[in-house]
Scaffold this motif. Structure first.
Motif, short mmCIF file in Angstrom:
data_model
loop_
_atom_site.label_atom_id
_atom_site.label_comp_id
_atom_site.label_asym_id
_atom_site.label_seq_id
_atom_site.Cartn_x
_atom_site.Cartn_y
_atom_site.Cartn_z
N SER A 236 10.56 -35.07 -12.43
CA SER A 236 11.01 -34.81 -10.97
C SER A 236 12.59 -34.77 -11.05
O SER A 236 13.18 -34.20 -10.31
CB SER A 236 10.43 -35.95 -10.05
OG SER A 236 9.05 -35.71 -10.23
N ILE A 249 10.22 -36.56 -5.08
CA ILE A 249 10.13 -37.87 -5.04
C ILE A 249 10.42 -38.42 -6.43
O ILE A 249 9.74 -38.37 -7.44
CB ILE A 249 9.12 -38.61 -4.23
CG1 ILE A 249 9.02 -38.14 -2.99
CG2 ILE A 249 9.28 -40.18 -4.24
CD1 ILE A 249 7.68 -38.55 -2.35
N THR A 257 4.46 -38.25 -9.12
CA THR A 257 4.41 -37.01 -8.59
C THR A 257 2.75 -36.91 -8.85
O THR A 257 2.41 -36.94 -10.21
CB THR A 257 5.12 -36.00 -9.49
OG1 THR A 257 6.54 -36.36 -9.34
CG2 THR A 257 4.87 -34.60 -9.01
N ASP A 276 7.52 -28.92 -11.18
CA ASP A 276 7.39 -29.98 -11.64
C ASP A 276 6.14 -30.54 -11.45
O ASP A 276 5.28 -30.07 -10.41
CB ASP A 276 8.25 -31.09 -10.71
CG ASP A 276 7.87 -32.42 -10.87
OD1 ASP A 276 7.66 -32.77 -11.89
OD2 ASP A 276 8.44 -33.25 -9.87
MG LIG Z 1 7.52 -37.08 -10.97
#
Ligand SMILES: [Mg+2]
Ligand SMILES: Nc1nc2c(ncn2[C@@H]2O[C@H](COP(=O)(O)OP(=O)(O)OP(=O)(O)O)[C@@H](O)[C@H]2O)c(=O)[nH]1
Length: 476
Positions: A236, A249, A257, A276
């Motif tokens: 991320s 985040i 995630t 992601d």
């Molecule tokens: Mg992540």
């Protein structure tokens, strides 16, 4: 079927929503003067904007605006076209459209289907198919470079090149057909005309055009990139760093995630669709398990997989074991699509990453040395090594700037060019035989000609047309 393409059509040509100006467009083979008089209250001079009230059936003004009449064949579609430019509110435009549909009952105007105006432009010879596709691509372009290239394709850059190749092919076909008619002069004829040389030069030109089209297709479709790896390796963080925004985040908690998050960025004008994904691990958490399954789906569909590793944990037995497991599952993916990315270089001083990890990221040679291998070392936190990654991504999909200027192309064009090339190549093989297999050569050249014709629509099945134009927006 045919009669449907003869119907007068109307649509709102501007994007839905509120705008300063909105346009309703009508196209018809039949004369539009009765419609013009009903709505505008007077005849219009061709191609001249007239400010006037648009009248309802009761004679009241629906709105005031500009009316423009383009008599056939000097219009976008090649038919008679009326454009009404009103204020761009959805209600006004709907009223105006409804008025166009009923103002001259004899015309029986119907609502246009997506892309129908452009389809008529194609059918009436105003645009060829590659240009018609460029219209849609120009509207959909997601980067400036893509828009410029679509503009070039619309101006006929691709069609022009294809036309030149087609002329060369026709010449060769004529030569071969003529030789077939006079078999006794066969050998001489082909040799004198340097048929082999012509075929070879044609192949070279096809290769050059294929290369440009492939670049154009990359520019249009973009590249799908997936960030994958164990939890907490910095996927991320890398997405955020590449996008230059806090999209995903980031926390030190593994498993942050859980869903796939995608963002389109551009590198040198090439659109990259980056996803992601949830960190790959076995888990009892049901939500996370679904996320991990989605990660694998994304990996399978990707053009490039960035397999991320955490340099601060390299060498730790459980970390290495989990990495090896992912590596095993990734072996089902073509190795050419996977780039090994070692993250957190800033926090890993002195830690030796797995064999062959370059340690010079951030120096001037980094881009070159990283591009040479499929292993990159970087820091999502400080940004070191990101430029090398960007260059590596472009290189991975075979992107390079084309000096002649790019035109946007579609996978369809690339495929047609590939087939053309195959047939020309086979023709060359037949021509090189002793004695030359002229009839087979003629057949291969005919097939090459057909394949080339598909690009501009000279030989295009009706269902392909339907497919292409249905992806347009209504009113275009
Ligand atoms: Mg992540
Ligand atoms: N020092 C350093 N820390 C980093 C770097 N990249 C990420 N981190 C830290 O590593 C932790 C995990 O980062 P994330 O980006 O959330 O990792 P992730 O791979 O998305 O993790 P999951 O979503 O759980 O799979 C965070 O505390 C980040 O601040 C880096 O380049 N250097």
């Amino acid at each position: 079927m045919l009669s449907r393409h003869q119907d007068p059509i109307a649509a709102i040509a501007t994007a839905p929503g509120r705008g300063a100006v909105g346009i309703v467009r009508v196209s018809s083979k039949q004369d539009l003067s009765a419609l013009v008089t009903a709505i505008c209250g007077r005849p219009l001079k061709p191609r001249e904007a007239t400010y006037l009230p648009f009248r309802s059936a009761q004679g009241e003004a629906i709105d005031h605006g500009l009316a423009l009449l383009f008599p056939a064949p000097h219009s976008y579609t090649g038919e008679h076209v009326l454009e009404l430019q009103a204020h761009g509110g959805p209600v006004v435009l709907q009223l105006l459209l409804a008025r166009c549909l009923e103002a001259d009952p004899a015309l029986r105007i119907r609502l246009a289907e997506p892309g129908e105006f452009t389809r008529r432009a194609f059918l009436n010879g105003k645009l060829d198919l590659a240009q018609a596709e460029a219209v849609a691509d120009l509207i959909d372009a997601s980067t400036e470079a893509a828009a410029r290239s679509a503009g070039r394709a619309l101006a006929g850059a691709l069609s022009g090149e294809v036309g030149q190749l087609r002329d060369a092919l026709i010449q060769l076909r004529m030569l071969v057909e003529a030789t077939l008619d006079f078999p006794e002069e066969e050998i001489d004829f082909l040799q004198q005309a340097d048929a082999l040389g012509k075929l070879r030069r044609l192949l070279d030109r096809l290769d050059a055009l294929l290369d440009r089209s492939r670049q154009g297709a990359i520019l249009r479709e973009g590249i799908k990139v997936v960030l994958a790896g164990q939890p907490n390796v910095g996927k991320s963080s890398l997405l955020n760093a590449l996008a230059g925004a806090e999209l995903a985040i980031v926390t030190p908690i593994p498993g942050t995630t859980r869903d796939k998050l995608s963002q389109t960025i551009q590198i040198e004008g090439v659109p990259l669709h980056i996803s992601d994904t949830a960190g790959l691990r076995d888990t009892d958490d049901e939500v996370e398990r679904i996320g991990v399954a989605r990660s694998w789906d994304a990996i399978r569909e990707a053009d490039v997989v960035l397999f991320l590793h955490d340099l601060t944990r390299v060498g730790q037995p459980d970390y290495e074991r989990d990495d090896a497991e992912i590596r095993g599952r990734l072996s089902a993916v073509e190795p050419g699509r996977i780039l090994q990315v070692y993250n957190k270089a800033d926090a890993s001083d002195g830690i030796e990453a797995g064999s062959g990890v370059p340690t010079d990221a951030g120096t001037t040679d980094a881009a070159e040395s990283a591009a040479a291998s499929s292993i990159l070392r970087l820091s999502a936190k400080t940004g070191a090594g990101l430029d090398a990654l960007r260059q590596r991504l472009l290189q991975q999909v075979g992107w390079h700037a084309v000096p002649e200027g790019l035109f946007i192309a579609r996978e369809r064009h690339v495929q047609a060019l590939r087939r053309t090339r195959e047939h020309v190549d086979l023709a060359l093989q037949q021509a090189a035989l002793e004695p030359a297999a002229l009839d087979l050569m003629a057949e291969e050249l005919r097939l090459a000609h057909d394949a080339l014709g598909e690009i501009t629509g000279a030989f295009t099945a009706d269902d392909l047309l339907g497919e292409i134009f249905s992806r347009f927006c209504i009113g275009k």
